[in-house]
Design an enzyme around this catalytic site. Structure first.
Site, PDB file in Angstrom:
ATOM      1  N   SER A 139       0.555  -1.701  -0.730  1.00  0.00           N
ATOM      2  CA  SER A 139       0.253   0.183   0.094  1.00  0.00           C
ATOM      3  C   SER A 139       0.839   1.118  -0.287  1.00  0.00           C
ATOM      4  CB  SER A 139      -1.662   0.122   1.124  1.00  0.00           C
ATOM      5  OG  SER A 139      -1.663   0.414   1.108  1.00  0.00           O
ATOM      6  N   ASP A 289      -2.162   6.407  -4.311  1.00  0.00           N
ATOM      7  CA  ASP A 289      -1.145   6.161  -3.586  1.00  0.00           C
ATOM      8  C   ASP A 289      -0.462   5.180  -4.573  1.00  0.00           C
ATOM      9  OD1 ASP A 289      -2.529   3.741  -3.510  1.00  0.00           O
ATOM     10  OD2 ASP A 289      -1.880   3.128  -1.208  1.00  0.00           O
ATOM     11  N   ASP A 293      -5.597   2.889  -4.857  1.00  0.00           N
ATOM     12  CA  ASP A 293      -6.086   2.311  -3.730  1.00  0.00           C
ATOM     13  C   ASP A 293      -7.138   3.514  -2.831  1.00  0.00           C
ATOM     14  OD1 ASP A 293      -4.987   1.918  -2.054  1.00  0.00           O
ATOM     15  OD2 ASP A 293      -5.278   0.178  -1.091  1.00  0.00           O
TER      16      ASP A 293
END
Length: 542
Positions: A139, A289, A293
């Site tokens: 992430s 990012d 997402d």
């Protein structure tokens, strides 16, 4: 010889590709790399890249994939898994290794030929009817991290029960006995299939379009991540002609050289984008990012200055925009937010007659609401879901937050308001004037190293034993321990919530992916100064 040294020596003799790194380890490095196994949970695996059982590498990836394969094959034949990956270092290598392990086990793997966003992976699982999905991503974490997220057959992150079952299989795997098929040979044999569902995915995104206007100037940054190609494609196909991309962050790069923490929630991550916006007089700045997402944004005010929009604020803006400009809204619409997301979202949604539902932190819980609605043949009621950490979803085509969709909606919103003679900043101020303004801040307390996990448990235990009686002088009127509560239809979770008489809140939860405890502060009165006072109070027991 102690356990750590024994593990280290086994790796030294068997993990040939990591030998140089292992030989360079000193005592403290050995402890950090081998004092435990990397934990597999509902977020899969996440850890620092490198050699060792507490690191992410081909061996920990391989054992997790073998455990997943054993779990899937224990109840079904003819199993398939979708796989994608982000721009991080080793992501493609790990994705291909996972596919090869699956192929060796007779599991068909659909893998993207190039990096693609996390919501794309969720879409793939549903599109191909797969039994699971694997996304290689960490992430928005710093460059030294990578991760392995596992999705269920509905395209939602794996449930607690399924993750526990997979873990039980992983624990039976000898990390050095995992075998993988030859990748190219498996492709030729058809057990690994390169998949491209870009057209189908984007068409599903476009079906959620709200706006009529496209005349808006945009600065976009993918932050060297997976949004690099698919978000500009979306802008082109949707007719947004004035899009300037931050050159230094335009191409995928796992080192993230211009921002050490590629998190669009943070002002530093959008610094270069705002500088470009100032040069081009852009109406809006959009950043996604590394796995595309999450979305961060800044908007140009009437005076020409740029205003950062928080995740809480953007969710409120999008709720208001979708309901005020949407053309085919469902009857009895449902809006979903997490327990740490601003209460302003509920006030705005309810003003339009929407039902608001609250879930635990984590987008999989929003996905579960969608699933329950669909089981009642009411899936169309889901109108919007979001969490304060810049994750947004409209529609049921995926089961995770989607920054490609959010980029489209935010651009449309800016264009429509511009056509109406307003800025997004003007609209936000209007919402505050109508419903009141809540002030929010999220603070993280880090507990790294061997003693960190134990320290986190001790801190949470101490708060449970001696909870706060007030929040900066306002008496606590409701305390919820989500690990034991029975009032709400929610899974048990290690989260503590305290609400004061004046509406201020303090919510405390350990991160599921990092060695830290997050504290979510809401000040219902007193502005940012009140936030500082509540934070000072929190520091005393953190």
């Amino acid at each position: 010889m102690d356990v750590i040294e024994a593990k280290y020596n086994e790796w030294l003799s068997r993990a040939k590709e990591y030998r140089a790194e292992l030989e360079a380890m000193y005592a403290e490095g050995k402890k950090e790399a081998f004092y435990k196994d990397l934990e597999f949970g509902t977020a899969g695996l996440r850890g620092v890249l490198g050699a060792g059982t507490n690191r992410l590498n081909v061996y920990t990836i391989g054992s997790a994939t073998q455990g997943l394969a054993d779990y899937l094959l224990s109840s079904k034949k003819n199993v398939s898994v979708a796989i994608s990956y982000d721009s991080r270092n080793c992501s493609e290598q790990f994705a291909r290794h996972a596919a090869a392990v699956l192929a060796h086990n007779g599991v068909k793997a659909y893998i993207t030929k190039v990096l693609q966003p996390t919501p794309y992976l969720s879409f793939m699982v549903r599109h191909f009817g797969c039994d699971a999905g694997i996304m290689i991503t960490a992430s928005h974490n710093p460059a030294k991290f990578n991760g392995y997220k596992v999705y269920g057959p509905d395209g939602c992150q794996m449930t607690d029960a399924a993750a526990s079952a997979v873990l039980s299989h992983i624990q039976k795997v000898n990390i050095f006995d995992v075998k993988a098929a030859d990748f190219d040979g498996a492709v030729e044999a058809g057990s690994i299939v390169f998949a491209d569902v870009t057209r189908e995915y984007l068409d599903s995104v476009y079906a959620r379009s709200v706006g009529n206007n496209r005349a808006v100037s945009i600065v976009y940054t993918p932050l060297n991540g997976t949004g690099a190609y698919i978000v500009p494609q979306m802008f082109r196909e949707r007719g947004f002609k004035t899009v300037n991309i931050v050159a230094e962050q335009a191409e995928p790069n796992g080192d993230f050289p211009t921002t050490p923490y590629p998190n669009p929630e943070k002002a530093d991550a959008l610094k270069l984008a705002i500088e470009l916006a100032e040069k081009t007089s852009a109406d809006i700045v959009i950043g996604t990012d590394p796995d595309a997402d999450r979305l961060g944004a800044a908007v140009r005010k009437s005076d020409g200055e740029y205003r950062l929009i928080t995740g809480n604020e953007m969710g409120v803006l999008l709720i208001d925009y979708i309901f005020s400009h949407g053309k085919a809204l469902p009857k009895n619409p449902v809006v979903v937010k997490t327990i740490v997301t601003t209460d302003l979202a509920a006030r705005v949604a309810e003003s339009y007659g929407a039902e608001i539902r609250e879930v635990l932190t984590g987008f999989k819980y929003i996905g579960e609401v969608i699933k329950k609605l669909e089981q009642k043949n009411e899936g169309e009621r889901f109108t919007f879901g979001y969490e304060e950490s810049c994750g947004y979803l409209s529609g049921t085509y995926v089961r995770d937050k989607d920054a490609v969709l959010a980029s489209m909606l935010v651009a449309e919103m800016a264009a429509d308001y511009k056509a109406e003679g307003k800025t997004v900043s003007d609209v936000l101020d209007g919402i505050f004037a109508k419903f009141g303004k809540y002030y929010h801040r999220t603070v993280s307390f880090t507990y790294e190293g061997i003693s960190g996990a134990q320290k986190m448990k001790e801190v949470l235990a101490a708060i449970r034993t001696n909870p706060p009686k007030d929040i900066d002088g306002s008496p606590v009127v409701k305390a919820i321990d989500y690990a034991t509560q029975t009032e709400f239809d929610l899974p048990k979770s290690d989260v503590l919530s305290f609400k004061a008489e004046d509406g201020s809140k303090l919510i405390i939860r350990p991160s599921g992916t990092e060695p830290l405890i997050k504290v979510y502060i809401t000040a219902a009165t007193g502005g940012e100064g009140r936030i500082d006072k509540i934070l000072d109070q929190a520091k005393k027991f953190m």
